[in-house]
Design an enzyme around this catalytic site. Structure first.
Site, short mmCIF file in Angstrom:
data_model
loop_
_atom_site.label_atom_id
_atom_site.label_comp_id
_atom_site.label_asym_id
_atom_site.label_seq_id
_atom_site.Cartn_x
_atom_site.Cartn_y
_atom_site.Cartn_z
N ILE A 1 0.86 -0.95 -0.06
CA ILE A 1 0.07 0.22 -0.22
C ILE A 1 1.08 1.17 0.07
CG2 ILE A 1 -0.24 -0.21 2.45
CD1 ILE A 1 -2.93 1.17 2.08
N TYR A 2 0.97 1.98 -1.19
CA TYR A 2 1.80 2.94 -1.25
C TYR A 2 1.31 4.05 -1.96
CZ TYR A 2 5.47 -0.15 -0.41
OH TYR A 2 6.27 -1.21 0.44
N GLY B 1 -4.19 6.98 1.30
CA GLY B 1 -3.76 5.96 1.88
C GLY B 1 -5.06 5.36 2.73
N ASN C 1 9.03 2.11 11.02
CA ASN C 1 7.98 2.88 10.25
C ASN C 1 6.99 3.14 11.26
OD1 ASN C 1 6.52 4.38 8.50
ND2 ASN C 1 6.64 2.80 6.79
N TYR D 1 -2.21 2.26 10.86
CA TYR D 1 -2.71 1.03 10.85
C TYR D 1 -3.59 0.79 12.40
CZ TYR D 1 -0.21 -0.06 6.65
OH TYR D 1 0.09 -0.03 5.20
#
Length: 175
Positions: A100-101, A112, A139, A146
Protein backbone atom coordinates in the site's frame (compact mmCIF):
# COMPACT_ATOMS: atom_id res chain seq x y z
CA UNK A 1 -13.98 24.69 -6.85
CA UNK A 2 -12.87 21.43 -8.48
CA UNK A 3 -13.62 18.31 -6.46
CA UNK A 4 -10.65 16.08 -5.81
CA UNK A 5 -12.32 12.70 -5.53
CA UNK A 6 -10.14 9.65 -5.08
CA UNK A 7 -11.12 6.80 -7.39
CA UNK A 8 -9.77 3.27 -7.25
CA UNK A 9 -9.19 1.53 -10.56
CA UNK A 10 -8.41 -2.17 -10.98
CA UNK A 11 -5.01 -2.63 -12.60
CA UNK A 12 -4.73 -4.92 -15.61
CA UNK A 13 -1.79 -6.45 -17.49
CA UNK A 14 -1.79 -3.50 -19.88
CA UNK A 15 -0.84 -1.31 -16.88
CA UNK A 16 2.25 -3.35 -15.94
CA UNK A 17 4.75 -0.65 -16.97
CA UNK A 18 2.87 2.06 -15.03
CA UNK A 19 2.65 -0.22 -12.00
CA UNK A 20 6.35 -1.07 -12.17
CA UNK A 21 7.24 2.63 -12.35
CA UNK A 22 5.05 3.72 -9.43
CA UNK A 23 6.04 0.64 -7.43
CA UNK A 24 9.75 1.39 -7.79
CA UNK A 25 9.26 5.09 -7.02
CA UNK A 26 7.08 4.67 -3.95
CA UNK A 27 9.23 1.90 -2.49
CA UNK A 28 12.39 3.95 -3.00
CA UNK A 29 10.77 7.05 -1.46
CA UNK A 30 9.54 5.07 1.56
CA UNK A 31 12.65 2.98 2.26
CA UNK A 32 15.59 4.51 0.40
CA UNK A 33 18.50 6.41 1.94
CA UNK A 34 19.00 7.34 4.68
CA UNK A 35 16.73 4.57 6.07
CA UNK A 36 18.57 1.94 4.00
CA UNK A 37 21.67 1.92 1.84
CA UNK A 38 21.43 2.67 -1.86
CA UNK A 39 22.93 -0.75 -2.62
CA UNK A 40 20.33 -2.63 -0.56
CA UNK A 41 17.44 -0.64 -2.05
CA UNK A 42 18.65 -1.16 -5.62
CA UNK A 43 19.13 -4.88 -4.96
CA UNK A 44 15.56 -5.18 -3.66
CA UNK A 45 14.10 -3.11 -6.51
CA UNK A 46 15.96 -5.23 -9.07
CA UNK A 47 14.49 -8.37 -7.51
CA UNK A 48 10.92 -7.34 -6.64
CA UNK A 49 10.08 -4.40 -8.91
CA UNK A 50 11.09 -5.44 -12.41
CA UNK A 51 8.63 -5.41 -15.31
CA UNK A 52 8.94 -9.19 -15.51
CA UNK A 53 8.22 -9.69 -11.79
CA UNK A 54 5.32 -7.22 -11.71
CA UNK A 55 3.78 -8.81 -14.81
CA UNK A 56 4.03 -12.23 -13.15
CA UNK A 57 2.32 -10.89 -10.00
CA UNK A 58 -0.45 -9.28 -12.06
CA UNK A 59 -1.17 -12.66 -13.64
CA UNK A 60 -1.71 -14.45 -10.31
CA UNK A 61 -5.41 -15.22 -9.94
CA UNK A 62 -5.35 -14.57 -6.17
CA UNK A 63 -3.66 -11.15 -6.34
CA UNK A 64 -5.54 -7.91 -6.94
CA UNK A 65 -4.01 -4.52 -7.73
CA UNK A 66 -5.71 -1.11 -7.72
CA UNK A 67 -4.45 2.35 -8.62
CA UNK A 68 -5.56 5.31 -6.53
CA UNK A 69 -6.54 8.03 -8.98
CA UNK A 70 -6.95 11.71 -8.18
CA UNK A 71 -8.19 13.82 -11.10
CA UNK A 72 -7.07 11.05 -13.51
CA UNK A 73 -3.53 11.02 -12.06
CA UNK A 74 -2.11 7.83 -10.53
CA UNK A 75 -1.24 8.76 -6.94
CA UNK A 76 -0.68 5.35 -5.34
CA UNK A 77 -1.67 1.70 -5.40
CA UNK A 78 -2.47 -1.40 -3.38
CA UNK A 79 -1.68 -5.07 -3.87
CA UNK A 80 -4.03 -7.50 -2.15
CA UNK A 81 -3.56 -11.26 -1.86
CA UNK A 82 -5.73 -14.19 -0.93
CA UNK A 83 -5.13 -17.93 -0.73
CA UNK A 84 -1.84 -19.13 -2.19
CA UNK A 85 -0.75 -15.62 -3.22
CA UNK A 86 -0.21 -14.53 0.41
CA UNK A 87 3.34 -13.95 1.60
CA UNK A 88 2.79 -15.89 4.83
CA UNK A 89 0.58 -18.90 5.60
CA UNK A 90 -2.30 -17.69 7.77
CA UNK A 91 -5.22 -19.42 9.47
CA UNK A 92 -8.73 -19.16 8.04
CA UNK A 93 -9.61 -17.18 4.93
CA UNK A 94 -7.77 -13.84 5.23
CA UNK A 95 -6.99 -11.06 2.79
CA UNK A 96 -3.44 -9.69 2.87
CA UNK A 97 -2.53 -6.11 2.10
CA UNK A 98 0.94 -6.81 0.70
CA UNK A 99 1.63 -3.33 -0.66
CA UNK A 100 0.00 0.00 0.00
CA UNK A 101 1.89 3.02 -1.29
CA UNK A 102 1.16 6.67 -2.09
CA UNK A 103 3.50 8.98 -3.97
CA UNK A 104 5.16 11.48 -1.60
CA UNK A 105 3.60 14.54 -3.25
CA UNK A 106 0.08 13.13 -2.65
CA UNK A 107 0.50 12.08 0.96
CA UNK A 108 -1.74 13.81 3.47
CA UNK A 109 -4.75 13.77 1.11
CA UNK A 110 -6.47 10.70 2.62
CA UNK A 111 -5.38 8.48 -0.28
CA UNK A 112 -3.86 5.89 2.06
CA UNK A 113 -7.10 5.88 4.03
CA UNK A 114 -9.07 5.31 0.83
CA UNK A 115 -6.80 2.39 -0.03
CA UNK A 116 -7.29 0.81 3.40
CA UNK A 117 -11.06 1.33 3.18
CA UNK A 118 -11.12 -0.29 -0.26
CA UNK A 119 -9.08 -3.23 1.05
CA UNK A 120 -11.61 -3.80 3.83
CA UNK A 121 -14.52 -3.52 1.37
CA UNK A 122 -12.90 -6.08 -0.95
CA UNK A 123 -12.17 -8.39 1.98
CA UNK A 124 -15.84 -8.31 2.98
CA UNK A 125 -16.92 -8.82 -0.64
CA UNK A 126 -14.68 -11.89 -0.86
CA UNK A 127 -15.92 -13.20 2.51
CA UNK A 128 -12.50 -12.94 4.13
CA UNK A 129 -12.30 -13.62 7.85
CA UNK A 130 -9.88 -10.75 8.47
CA UNK A 131 -7.33 -8.44 6.85
CA UNK A 132 -3.63 -8.63 7.69
CA UNK A 133 -0.42 -6.92 6.65
CA UNK A 134 3.26 -6.63 7.45
CA UNK A 135 4.71 -3.22 8.31
CA UNK A 136 8.41 -2.43 8.80
CA UNK A 137 9.16 -2.08 12.50
CA UNK A 138 11.20 1.07 11.71
CA UNK A 139 8.13 2.87 10.26
CA UNK A 140 6.29 4.26 13.32
CA UNK A 141 4.05 6.54 11.25
CA UNK A 142 2.67 3.59 9.27
CA UNK A 143 2.26 1.52 12.44
CA UNK A 144 0.22 4.33 14.06
CA UNK A 145 -1.86 4.68 10.87
CA UNK A 146 -2.79 0.99 10.94
CA UNK A 147 -3.48 1.11 14.67
CA UNK A 148 -5.88 4.03 14.11
CA UNK A 149 -7.65 1.80 11.59
CA UNK A 150 -8.11 -0.95 14.17
CA UNK A 151 -5.19 -3.23 13.24
CA UNK A 152 -3.59 -5.11 16.15
CA UNK A 153 -0.08 -6.55 16.31
CA UNK A 154 -0.15 -10.35 16.25
CA UNK A 155 3.37 -11.41 15.28
CA UNK A 156 6.51 -10.45 13.37
CA UNK A 157 8.71 -11.91 10.68
CA UNK A 158 12.12 -11.23 9.22
CA UNK A 159 12.85 -10.44 5.58
CA UNK A 160 15.90 -9.62 3.52
CA UNK A 161 16.39 -6.16 2.06
CA UNK A 162 19.52 -6.59 -0.01
CA UNK A 163 22.08 -7.91 2.47
CA UNK A 164 20.29 -6.74 5.62
CA UNK A 165 17.83 -8.70 7.74
CA UNK A 166 14.85 -6.53 8.70
CA UNK A 167 11.68 -7.11 10.70
CA UNK A 168 8.05 -6.60 9.76
CA UNK A 169 5.35 -6.40 12.40
CA UNK A 170 2.35 -8.53 11.41
CA UNK A 171 -0.92 -6.70 12.08
CA UNK A 172 -4.49 -7.99 11.82
CA UNK A 173 -7.91 -6.41 11.52
CA UNK A 174 -11.00 -8.49 12.30
CA UNK A 175 -13.84 -7.65 9.93
Amino acid sequence: MISQEIRLVKISLTDSEKLTKIGRQTFYDAFGPPANTEENIQSYLNEKFTLEQITKELQHYNSFFYFAMLDNIITGYIKLNMGDAQTEPMQGNPLEIERIYVLNRYQGRKIGQSLVNESIRIAKEKNADYVWLGVWDQNPGAIRFYQRNGFKTIDSHEFMLGTEIQTDIIMKLEI
